[in-house]
Write an enzyme that holds these catalytic residues in place. Structure first.
Site, PDB file in Angstrom:
ATOM      1  N   GLY A  28       5.012 -10.655  24.540  1.00 12.34           N
ATOM      2  CA  GLY A  28       5.735  -9.446  24.165  1.00 12.34           C
ATOM      3  C   GLY A  28       6.863  -9.772  23.207  1.00 12.34           C
ATOM      4  O   GLY A  28       6.752 -10.699  22.397  1.00 12.34           O
ATOM      5  N   GLU A  29       7.934  -8.999  23.304  1.00 16.59           N
ATOM      6  CA  GLU A  29       9.142  -9.187  22.483  1.00 16.59           C
ATOM      7  C   GLU A  29       8.920  -8.858  21.001  1.00 16.59           C
ATOM      8  O   GLU A  29       9.854  -8.889  20.219  1.00 16.59           O
ATOM      9  CB  GLU A  29       9.672 -10.632  22.559  1.00 16.59           C
ATOM     10  CG  GLU A  29       9.991 -11.134  23.938  1.00 16.59           C
ATOM     11  CD  GLU A  29      10.480 -12.590  23.953  1.00 16.59           C
ATOM     12  OE1 GLU A  29      10.667 -13.180  22.856  1.00 16.59           O
ATOM     13  OE2 GLU A  29      10.672 -13.130  25.053  1.00 16.59           O
TER      14      GLU A  29
END
EC number: 2.4.2.21
Length: 334
Positions: free
Chosen positions: A300-301
């Protein structure tokens, strides 16, 4: 006419026809979005939306809920993977508190768009009230509108929120009328027993809320505050005619929700990678899309967006800078 001119420009570069593969499709897409045969990328940005999830307390993640705020502090300190990759590729990053269950001190480089501390526990009640969901959408739109005002025309979206693969699995199941078990993966790295617990919990949630089909109702009931803000942000990015870099499973569920409301949004979307989360490849296929990378990421991120950005630059650069057969006085095939 533009479509023909773009294709002609791509085809008559000094290379065999189609030899740059997916980069050619990407250059064509970017030219179409920007309505030019000489597209430009301007002031790339990454927004990471962070929020907690009430359902995290039921044990659907391998990590405790406090990791959300701890990772936000890591983002602010510049120490996370997304910080490293954004620095490497000259992408400006903004961290947004969409609903983290923590009181951050004043003076941090953090965009405060907190609607409430954590979404509600969907085992007991919908994740958001109607008003909270609408506020989250508006908050996401406002962040992008401000960035668009700086001249940015390409933007990526990441997220941080313990429990958000669960919310996304529930949303995907309802958006596409799929059995929820086919939309569930290991998230932050669940073992077999933890995965079965996650399946049991999410199956119970689906049974609690039958017959929800409207995309906004699905997001309000099953989603998270960071996912809701990402939906609003993506819709605003499309309204501003930005290129939208789509990260992994959670970001793809957000864009699928926006797509259910307005299918045209996919014209501006670049799916940056196929994640290692179980249902992501299936979801990209349901949207009729192909991703640029497959690196088995599951972080993610927005990390997939940042890693794909140089390829997007390469697509624009070959279109603008590579010689044509005529320019280079190279013989084309007969």
């Amino acid at each position: 006419m533009l479509a023909e001119e773009l294709q002609h420009k791509i085809d008559f570069k000094t290379k065999p026809l189609g030899a740059l593969g997916h980069l050619e499709n990407l250059a064509y897409k970017i030219g179409k979005v920007q309505n030019t045969t000489s597209p430009q990328l301007s002031k790339p940005h990454m927004i990471v939306f962070a929020a907690d999830h009430g359902i995290a307390t039921a044990g659907v993640s391998a990590y405790p809920q406090e990791v959300t705020y701890q990772m936000v502090m890591n983002f602010i300190g510049g120490g996370a993977a997304i910080n490293v990759f954004c620095r490497q590729h000259g992408i400006e990053i903004k961290i947004v508190d969409a609903g983290v269950n923590f009181d951050f001190p004043e003076g941090l480089d953090l965009v405060n768009k907190k609607v409430r501390k954590s979404s509600r526990n969907i085992l007991e009640e919908p994740a958001m009230t109607f008003e909270e969901y609408q506020q989250a959408l508006e908050n996401g739109r406002s962040v992008v509108a401000e960035i668009a005002g700086t001249g940015c025309n390409i933007i990526g979206f990441g997220e941080m929120g313990i429990g958000n693969t669960s919310a996304s699995s529930l949303m995907m199941s309802q958006l596409f009328d799929l059995p929820v078990v086919s939309c569930i993966g290991r998230g932050t790295g669940l073992n077999d027993d933890q995965l079965q617990n996650k399946i049991n919990i999410l199956s119970a949630v689906i049974e609690k809320y039958p017959g929800i089909t409207n995309p906004d109702d699905i997001a309000q009931t099953f989603g998270g505050l960071e996912i809701a803000q990402m939906i609003g942000a993506m819709e605003e990015a499309f309204r501003q005619n930005m290129l939208i870099m789509v990260d992994g499973f959670i970001a793809s569920v957000a864009v699928a929700t926006a797509w259910k409301k307005n299918p045209e949004i996919l014209n501006n979307c670049i799916f940056c990678h196929v994640s290692d989360e179980n249902a992501h490849l299936q979801l990209i296929g349901l949207l009729g899309q192909k991703a640029l990378l497959n690196l088995n990421l599951r972080l993610g991120e927005g990390t997939g967006c940042a890693l794909a950005y140089p390829l997007i630059q390469s697509a624009v650069n070959f279109l603008n800078e590579m010689s044509s057969f005529e320019d280079a006085q190279v013989s084309n095939k007969e």
